[in-house]
Design a protein around this motif. Sequence first.
Motif, PDB file in Angstrom:
ATOM      1  N   VAL A 124       0.846  -1.197   0.000  1.00  0.00           N
ATOM      2  CA  VAL A 124       0.000   0.000   0.000  1.00  0.00           C
ATOM      3  C   VAL A 124       0.880   1.246   0.000  1.00  0.00           C
ATOM      4  CG1 VAL A 124      -1.863   1.220   1.184  1.00  0.00           C
ATOM      5  CG2 VAL A 124      -1.685  -1.290   1.379  1.00  0.00           C
ATOM      6  N   ASP A 147      -0.889  -2.328  -4.716  1.00  0.00           N
ATOM      7  CA  ASP A 147      -2.263  -2.824  -4.609  1.00  0.00           C
ATOM      8  C   ASP A 147      -3.272  -1.741  -4.266  1.00  0.00           C
ATOM      9  OD1 ASP A 147      -1.862  -5.772  -4.935  1.00  0.00           O
ATOM     10  OD2 ASP A 147      -0.609  -5.492  -3.161  1.00  0.00           O
ATOM     11  N   ARG A 148      -2.858  -0.755  -3.460  1.00  0.00           N
ATOM     12  CA  ARG A 148      -3.820   0.196  -2.912  1.00  0.00           C
ATOM     13  C   ARG A 148      -3.108   1.518  -2.617  1.00  0.00           C
ATOM     14  NH1 ARG A 148      -5.822  -3.170   0.188  1.00  0.00           N
ATOM     15  NH2 ARG A 148      -4.686  -2.840   2.118  1.00  0.00           N
ATOM     16  N   GLU A 179      -6.624  -0.187  -5.996  1.00  0.00           N
ATOM     17  CA  GLU A 179      -7.657   0.249  -5.056  1.00  0.00           C
ATOM     18  C   GLU A 179      -7.392   1.678  -4.599  1.00  0.00           C
ATOM     19  OE1 GLU A 179      -8.384  -2.351  -1.741  1.00  0.00           O
ATOM     20  OE2 GLU A 179      -7.843  -4.115  -2.920  1.00  0.00           O
ATOM     21  N   LEU A 181      -8.249   4.129  -1.586  1.00  0.00           N
ATOM     22  CA  LEU A 181      -8.717   4.094  -0.202  1.00  0.00           C
ATOM     23  C   LEU A 181      -8.777   5.515   0.350  1.00  0.00           C
ATOM     24  CD1 LEU A 181      -9.452   2.560   2.412  1.00  0.00           C
ATOM     25  CD2 LEU A 181      -6.995   2.332   2.856  1.00  0.00           C
TER      26      LEU A 181
END
Length: 232
Positions: A124, A147-148, A179, A181
């Motif tokens: 992340v 990923d994020r 992703e 967030l």
Amino acid sequence: MINDIKIEICCGSYEDCLTALEFPVDRIELNSALELGGLTPMLATLQKIKSQSDIPICCMVRNRGGDFCYSEQEFELMLKEGQLLLENGADGLVFGCLKEDETINCVQCSEMVELAKHYRKQIVFHKAFDQTDMNRSIEQLVSLGIDRILTSGGENYPNILQGAKMLEKLNADYGHSIEILPGGGVRKDNICDLLKETNIKQVHMSASVIKKGFKQVDKEKLKGILDCLYKL
């Protein structure tokens, strides 16, 4: 999860984790020193909470406060910290490495991604992203295999709602590859509007207050924020 919204709580201690686990949370971002923006947590904290819960825990890898430009020596320590966290149960690593010109340090990032992927864990990129040219940076982070991204859409704390349009755009353009967030200033009075305006189905928050000189997750504050999600 509440009304299909995945909930991540930013915790700075074992006690914070216990508070978070009283609620239907989906993931914990484990730190130390939230008052400094979050630093690498102690291994003992990670081990203890993992022995009591199977909730996914992503650990911050940041060995000092201040900026996100790290020397070779600092980054070498961060890689070692990341390895130890992964070997002791971390489900992912949270980090951010920039150059002096506030662009992504792709060399350092690629090494951290390689480390996490070696252990088949998530990686992340934190709110250092908001200091960059986000449209350019997100393409680099996708290419690197992040990923994020934790982001407030480029807005300073606590003005995350002002970043809703950028968050919605990032999610619409890149959400199929990475992703998004939302986090950084999520409160009782803005969480519902934020999620509606961004069309994002996850959120990051600390619901913290200052007690005894440091930030702690506050149970009543967290309950008040999460209760709002039932109204969505």
